[in-house]
Design an enzyme around this catalytic site. Sequence first.
Site, PDB file in Angstrom:
ATOM      1  N   ASP A  10     -25.070 -16.064  -8.467  1.00 13.03           N
ATOM      2  CA  ASP A  10     -24.560 -17.441  -8.403  1.00 13.03           C
ATOM      3  C   ASP A  10     -25.762 -18.359  -8.530  1.00 13.03           C
ATOM      4  O   ASP A  10     -26.908 -17.932  -8.415  1.00 13.03           O
ATOM      5  CB  ASP A  10     -23.845 -17.674  -7.056  1.00 13.03           C
ATOM      6  CG  ASP A  10     -23.312 -19.104  -6.922  1.00 13.03           C
ATOM      7  OD1 ASP A  10     -22.783 -19.636  -7.917  1.00 13.03           O
ATOM      8  OD2 ASP A  10     -23.435 -19.705  -5.839  1.00 13.03           O
ATOM      9  N   CYS A  73     -19.597 -17.169  -9.627  1.00 12.44           N
ATOM     10  CA  CYS A  73     -19.808 -18.593  -9.907  1.00 12.44           C
ATOM     11  C   CYS A  73     -18.795 -18.997 -10.979  1.00 12.44           C
ATOM     12  O   CYS A  73     -18.784 -18.410 -12.068  1.00 12.44           O
ATOM     13  CB  CYS A  73     -21.238 -18.775 -10.413  1.00 12.44           C
ATOM     14  SG  CYS A  73     -21.630 -20.424 -10.999  1.00 12.44           S
ATOM     15  N   HIS A 185     -19.105 -22.407  -3.905  1.00 10.08           N
ATOM     16  CA  HIS A 185     -19.759 -23.075  -2.768  1.00 10.08           C
ATOM     17  C   HIS A 185     -18.733 -23.739  -1.840  1.00 10.08           C
ATOM     18  O   HIS A 185     -18.982 -23.904  -0.648  1.00 10.08           O
ATOM     19  CB  HIS A 185     -20.712 -24.167  -3.258  1.00 10.08           C
ATOM     20  CG  HIS A 185     -22.029 -23.675  -3.770  1.00 10.08           C
ATOM     21  ND1 HIS A 185     -22.158 -23.002  -4.959  1.00 10.08           N
ATOM     22  CD2 HIS A 185     -23.290 -23.786  -3.254  1.00 10.08           C
ATOM     23  CE1 HIS A 185     -23.446 -22.722  -5.158  1.00 10.08           C
ATOM     24  NE2 HIS A 185     -24.149 -23.182  -4.128  1.00 10.08           N
TER      25      HIS A 185
END
Length: 263
Positions: A10, A73, A185
């Site tokens: 990521d 990601c 995130h």
Amino acid sequence: MNNHPIGLFDSGIGGTSIWKEVIKVLPNENTIYLADGKNAPYGEKTSEEIIALSIKNTEFLIAKGCKIIIVACNTATTNAIDYLRATYPIPFIGIEPAIKPAALYSKTGAIGILATKGTLSSKLFEKTANEYTKNITKIEQDGEGLVPLIEGGKLNSPETQQLLTKYLKPMLNFNIDHLVLGCTHYPYLIPQIQQILGTQVKIIDSGEAVAKQTKAVLEKNNLLATIIPNKVKHTLYINSSKAVLENIVKNVSVHKDIIEQNF
Ligand code: DGL
């Protein structure tokens, strides 16, 4: 090959939200996590830049012997996964905003999507969104600024609160009943997000689904590990300060090595 590690990468610490699910669903697997914090945020970069960084990360993980790579990601998946799958001989698992279940289960006919600019502007996102939201109002919001705050460890700061309020409050005017978290995130902000949106809005993140998909792909390819859980190794590499990474995984009760290294 079976006992080789699962690789994950990521732009920073966000993909650990996926890593945590992976080690729950696959407790016999070694893992290597790569946090490219030095180059975060990916969401503000061009597609070409995101592909180049994804190649760098993939080659790092392949050099460490990874048998499968999870692109943990959304921004890297939506921009680079086709290229990675066409270029390297190992399986890749990607993560995309979970628009399909949100659209399927929405009762109000309106859903919100919080993701990076890089994801929202990608061709893969456009394709998925068009496919599943024909009769649905979708409110897309670029979460600009959130990733650097999370990378800086400022989960509960006034700046984070202000940005989230600015991005999410207007969605309530559209009567959304689902919010899709389109960036790995953002699960770290779920308590703050839920407070702004209230409990009537369901927050969808895809960590567990990605972990289950990884298990299915390993099974299909006869690649499941045979390691006993107390011999399993988890190594996390980061090329920015390791303190934030240490903090975000501190409650995960597995043995892990966290290494700060330039790559
Ligand atoms: N975790 C990445 C994602 O899922 C963050 C992207 C960024 O660095 O902007 O999209």
